[in-house]
Scaffold this motif. Structure first.
Motif, PDB file in Angstrom:
ATOM      1  N   GLY A 136       0.811  -1.217   0.000  1.00  0.00           N
ATOM      2  CA  GLY A 136       0.000   0.000   0.000  1.00  0.00           C
ATOM      3  C   GLY A 136       0.835   1.254   0.000  1.00  0.00           C
ATOM      4  N   SER A 137       1.768   1.358  -0.947  1.00  0.00           N
ATOM      5  CA  SER A 137       2.633   2.527  -1.000  1.00  0.00           C
ATOM      6  C   SER A 137       2.900   2.868  -2.458  1.00  0.00           C
ATOM      7  N   ARG A 138       2.509   4.063  -2.854  1.00  0.00           N
ATOM      8  CA  ARG A 138       2.705   4.489  -4.238  1.00  0.00           C
ATOM      9  C   ARG A 138       4.193   4.553  -4.578  1.00  0.00           C
ATOM     10  N   LYS A 139       5.023   4.868  -3.572  1.00  0.00           N
ATOM     11  CA  LYS A 139       6.463   4.974  -3.802  1.00  0.00           C
ATOM     12  C   LYS A 139       7.024   3.639  -4.293  1.00  0.00           C
ATOM     13  N   VAL A 140       6.502   2.562  -3.739  1.00  0.00           N
ATOM     14  CA  VAL A 140       6.974   1.221  -4.108  1.00  0.00           C
ATOM     15  C   VAL A 140       6.459   0.827  -5.498  1.00  0.00           C
ATOM     16  N   GLN A 141       5.261   1.327  -5.839  1.00  0.00           N
ATOM     17  CA  GLN A 141       4.608   0.882  -7.077  1.00  0.00           C
ATOM     18  C   GLN A 141       4.948   1.736  -8.290  1.00  0.00           C
ATOM     19  N   ALA A 142       5.217   3.040  -8.053  1.00  0.00           N
ATOM     20  CA  ALA A 142       5.317   3.987  -9.163  1.00  0.00           C
ATOM     21  C   ALA A 142       6.396   3.576 -10.162  1.00  0.00           C
ATOM     22  N   GLY A 143       6.020   3.535 -11.418  1.00  0.00           N
ATOM     23  CA  GLY A 143       6.950   3.192 -12.484  1.00  0.00           C
ATOM     24  C   GLY A 143       6.897   1.737 -12.888  1.00  0.00           C
ATOM     25  N   PHE A 144       6.158   0.944 -12.121  1.00  0.00           N
ATOM     26  CA  PHE A 144       6.124  -0.493 -12.410  1.00  0.00           C
ATOM     27  C   PHE A 144       4.759  -0.963 -12.898  1.00  0.00           C
TER      28      PHE A 144
END
Ligand SMILES: *Cc1c(COP(=O)(O)O)cnc(C)c1O
Length: 390
Positions: free
Chosen positions: A139-147
């Motif tokens: 639940g973290s956009r930082k982890v998901q962004a770009g993928f």
């Protein structure tokens, strides 16, 4: 120029060896380790039992593959079944792999019940790993962004909000499981209410869903019980472990029981390295040391002493928002981003971490002594006070 892929912002220090909760850098400077390699070094560094058991095992066999029986794996699965009350164990090498196994298991379970597009309920601020499925569950956009595109089949709700899950249950007929950490680690040491966990258990029973607990960080005795959810007195259907399981040797596990047992059949899942004799020796040695040295009670007491110490030294200090935790999973939340404190602490010979921007995270090894509690509280307090005053 370094040839290492640029995935980490590393602190300018390298360690040559350790002993218990102490680490020594290549210049000979000593550091008190209040992070334990991010909740990994359960028994601290160079624990005599670990050194003995691993040296012995390395001299006999490290790996044979899962094409053959592995007695150490059988012994560790027996032990994990005993301490968890669950029936079956799949071994892998990390937390994200353990969660991948849990996600695949839940999907297969759904397909077995004629749900073609199974969905798993996941939480805001959750962290489940960096593979495609687990970052999608995170639940973290930082982890998901770009993928993107992310893996589908996850429905997100706020943490500690049973009404949100009930509402989802009323609308989404594809839900097959709920997956969460009973204490969120990366998300900032957020603790699930015991009533909430019990209500989730009831809901999962009513709906035939699987309750999946990611105990990768809050497992292996760190919170004063074997797994975080045991504080709420509930049983789960699927449990994932890694970090502290091997005291530093990479090993992960996905456990299943109740209606989740028997889901995987030969050919459904696998791992080349998973559960090799070396890693399983590390797991067995870790569990036996926790039992023999009463380290769970020690973790509960020591964690309480650390929180008490910081409440006394920091309580009422403007800028300190909260001091919380369970056992040796401890968060000190400030009212502002405080990542700089990690470097200040390093200079002072203390290894700590900051997560979710504002939360100082302490995850000492389970062998942390009373004297080390004092050193930690007395060493870190002035750094926090000075940081807040600057
Ligand atoms: C660290 C962590 C993971 C991921 O583990 P890796 O071994 O880095 O893949 C998953 N879930 C939780 C709760 C974690 O803390």
């Amino acid at each position: 120029m370094s040839h290492m892929m640029d995935t980490y912002n590393r602190l300018p220090v390298a360690f040559s060896h350790g002993e218990g909760a102490w680490l020594f850098d290549t210049e000979g400077k000593r550091y008190l380790d209040a992070l334990a390699g991010i909740a990994v070094n359960t028994l601290g560094h160079a624990h005599p039992r670990m050194v003995q058991a691993l040296s012995h095992q390395a001299g006999r066999l490290i790996h044979t593959s899962n094409l053959y029986r592995v007695p150490q794996q059988e012994a560790l699965s027996d032990k994990l079944a005993e301490i968890s009350g669950l029936d079956e164990v799949f071994f892998c090498n990390s937390g994200c792999e353990a969660n991948e196994a849990a996600i695949k298991l839940a999907r297969l379970y759904g397909h077995g019940r004629a749900i073609d597009l199974p969905a798993i309920v996941v939480m805001e601020k959750a962290f489940h790993g960096r593979t495609l499925a687990t970052l999608s569950a995170t639940g973290s956009r930082k982890v998901q962004a770009g993928f993107e595109p992310l893996v589908r089949g996850f429905a997100r709700v706020p943490y500690n909000d049973i009404a949100a899950v009930e509402q989802l249950a009323a609308h989404n007929k594809n839900v097959v499981a709920v997956m969460l950490e009973s204490i969120q680690g990366e998300g900032g040491i957020n603790i699930a209410d015991h009533d909430y966990l019990r209500a989730l258990r009831r809901l999962c029973d009513e709906r035939d869903w699987l309750l999946i607990l990611d105990a990768v960080q809050c497992g292996m005795g760190r919170t004063g019980k074997w797994f975080g959810h045991l504080h709420a007195g509930i049983q789960v259907d699927v449990l994932t472990l890694a970090k502290g399981l091997g005291s530093g040797v990479p090993i992960g596990a996905c456990l299943a029981g109740g209606r989740a047992a028997g889901t995987f059949k030969p050919g459904n899942h696998g791992s080349t390295f998973g559960g090799n004799p070396f890693a399983c020796t590390a797991g067995l040695t870790t569990i036996r040391a926790i039992e023999d040295d009463d380290l769970m009670n020690h973790a509960a007491r020591t964690g309480e002493a650390i929180r008490k110490g910081f409440r006394e030294s920091l309580g009422g200090t403007a800028g300190v928002a909260d001091i919380r935790g369970v056992g040796l999973m401890i968060g000190i939340e400030l009212d502002r981003p405080c990542g700089d404190l990690v470097r200040h602490a390093l200079e002072a010979g203390l290894l700590i971490n900051v997560t979710n921007d504002k939360v100082i995270r302490l995850l000492p090894p389970l062998i942390f002594s009373d004297q080390q509690v004092r050193l930690l509280v007395d060493g870190l307090t002035p750094l926090i006070v000075r940081f807040l005053a600057a």
